[in-house]
Design an enzyme around this catalytic site. Structure first.
Site, PDB file in Angstrom:
ATOM      1  N   ASP A  14       0.816  -1.218   0.000  1.00  0.00           N
ATOM      2  CA  ASP A  14       0.000   0.000   0.000  1.00  0.00           C
ATOM      3  C   ASP A  14       0.850   1.269   0.000  1.00  0.00           C
ATOM      4  O   ASP A  14       0.646   2.176   0.828  1.00  0.00           O
ATOM      5  CB  ASP A  14      -0.928   0.022   1.244  1.00  0.00           C
ATOM      6  CG  ASP A  14      -1.703  -1.257   1.437  1.00  0.00           C
ATOM      7  OD1 ASP A  14      -2.118  -1.864   0.434  1.00  0.00           O
ATOM      8  OD2 ASP A  14      -1.907  -1.662   2.601  1.00  0.00           O
ATOM      9  N   GLU A 238     -11.419  -0.105  -3.317  1.00  0.00           N
ATOM     10  CA  GLU A 238     -10.602   0.452  -2.230  1.00  0.00           C
ATOM     11  C   GLU A 238      -9.403   1.172  -2.853  1.00  0.00           C
ATOM     12  O   GLU A 238      -9.296   1.317  -4.064  1.00  0.00           O
ATOM     13  CB  GLU A 238     -10.128  -0.659  -1.284  1.00  0.00           C
ATOM     14  CG  GLU A 238      -9.239  -1.698  -1.949  1.00  0.00           C
ATOM     15  CD  GLU A 238      -8.898  -2.878  -1.043  1.00  0.00           C
ATOM     16  OE1 GLU A 238      -9.363  -2.946   0.098  1.00  0.00           O
ATOM     17  OE2 GLU A 238      -8.144  -3.756  -1.507  1.00  0.00           O
TER      18      GLU A 238
HETATM   19  O1  FUB Z   1      -3.190  -3.629   3.464  1.00  0.00           O
HETATM   20  C1  FUB Z   1      -4.492  -3.890   3.910  1.00  0.00           C
HETATM   21  C2  FUB Z   1      -5.487  -3.586   2.842  1.00  0.00           C
HETATM   22  O2  FUB Z   1      -5.218  -4.360   1.681  1.00  0.00           O
HETATM   23  C3  FUB Z   1      -5.461  -2.162   2.334  1.00  0.00           C
HETATM   24  O3  FUB Z   1      -6.034  -1.236   3.204  1.00  0.00           O
HETATM   25  C4  FUB Z   1      -6.142  -2.338   1.038  1.00  0.00           C
HETATM   26  O4  FUB Z   1      -6.052  -1.252   0.168  1.00  0.00           O
HETATM   27  C5  FUB Z   1      -5.485  -3.598   0.507  1.00  0.00           C
HETATM   28  O5  FUB Z   1      -4.254  -3.309  -0.116  1.00  0.00           O
END
Ligand code: FUB
Length: 334
Positions: A14, A238
């Site tokens: 991320d 997301e």
């Molecule tokens: O790293 C945890 C979660 O996985 C993140 O918040 C999302 O965007 C995905 O990458």
């Protein structure tokens, strides 16, 4: 050919990259080993702290500035420090981070430092009115700052909806949290729009929202209507990111279960945005998450995959690739 992982001494994911003081600073999640089985709620992403990294040049070594914030430093957090981001304003640095509060609900916190590499001192509580995951900050040329956020399934965005008038202890700005919607569920059906990412303008001190967050519209170019919930190849899942190129605002994001990084453009940081296409095809691993930054006249995509762990989904590594824009402003890998 896939580039090499930038960071190999620990797992990282991320990546939110920014240029501060003429260096690239990377604010990633810090993945760690766990016995928690993979599930669609993301319980296996069981992170407890953040490191900051920097690079003096785009092909130079990466400096690890060590742990800058941990679960035990933050009074309101119970677990799962997920994808963070950082911003600078008036010589102060702000780390925005999602984590579960003591009742298991994802909220967004902020911690402040005097230098980009921290250490960061967290506020006592999460940002009032914040919920869900994946904060991405954007400071526009006019000095106004925004926080984009949201993520469905494990990120709980689908759990928040307009209340029926009855109040609950978790209400935020008229939204009620419904725990029965946790896990892999989202809207579906003919004409049903996808859930939208959220955006809020930040207060002058960068510590709170100056007005309640609102939906960020992503429109289908062929109809001008919001992307449909069943359009999993294009709908927001997301990993929001905002950048500006040539006066146009680019909102980019992950499509989650179809594993693309996609982008949409608009003429205002508050939207609406029109879907344009993909930046990155699926990588090794379920999640895909990114940032885009300009450094010394070139543009770079930071993202992660699971090559270093041979495909273990919760053990990811940050990578970097140059991107270019064509004459119509479309993004291509260099
Ligand atoms: O790293 C945890 C979660 O996985 C993140 O918040 C999302 O965007 C995905 O990458």
């Amino acid at each position: 050919m896939s580039p090499k992982p930038l960071i190999t001494q620990l797992y990282s994911a991320d990546p939110s990259a920014h240029v501060f003081n003429n260096k690239i600073y990377i604010y990633p999640s810090h993945d760690r080993e766990t016995d928690i089985e993979f599930n669609d709620n993301g319980d296996q992403y069981d992170m407890v702290d953040y490191h900051v990294f920097s690079m003096d040049s785009a092909d130079g070594p990466v400096t690890d500035h060590g742990v800058v914030l941990s679960v035990e430093d933050v009074p309101w957090v119970s677990k799962q420090m997920w994808a963070p981001d950082a911003a600078e304003k008036n010589g102060k640095y702000y780390l925005y981070f999602p984590a579960r509060d003591k009742s298991g609900i994802f909220r967004i916190g902020v911690a402040v430092a005097n230098a980009p590499e921290g250490p960061f001192v967290p506020e006592e509580s999460y940002i009032p009115g914040s919920y869900s995951i994946d904060p991405a900050s954007f400071v526009d040329e006019d000095g106004k700052a925004y926080l984009y956020f949201g993520g469905i399934w494990g990120g709980q965005l689908q759990c928040w909806s307009k209340g029926n008038g009855e109040s609950s202890p978790h209400d935020v700005n008229g939204l009620v949290f419904d725990a029965s919607k946790s896990g892999p569920q989202e809207p579906s059906g003919d004409g049903v729009p996808a859930l939208s990412p959220r955006v809020a303008q930040l207060s002058d001190d960068m510590l709170s929202f100056s007005a309640p967050p609102h939906d960020l519209q992503i429109l289908a170019p062929e109809s001008g209507e919001p992307i449909a919930a069943d359009d999993h190849e294009r709908r927001f899942f997301e990993a929001a990111w905002m950048h500006r190129y040539n006066g146009t605002y680019y909102f980019s994001y992950s499509t989650g279960d179809t594993h693309y990084l996609a982008y949409a453009t608009g003429s205002s940081p508050l939207g609406p945005f029109t879907y344009q296409g993909r930046i990155l095809e699926p990588v090794l691993g379920w999640t895909t998450h990114h940032s885009i930054v300009e450094f010394q006249g070139k543009w770079f995509l930071f993202y992660h995959d699971c090559e270093l762990s041979d495909g273990v989904d919760h053990l990811r590594s940050v990578k970097m690739r140059e991107i270019v824009y064509d004459e119509e402003g479309r993004i291509h890998l260099a």
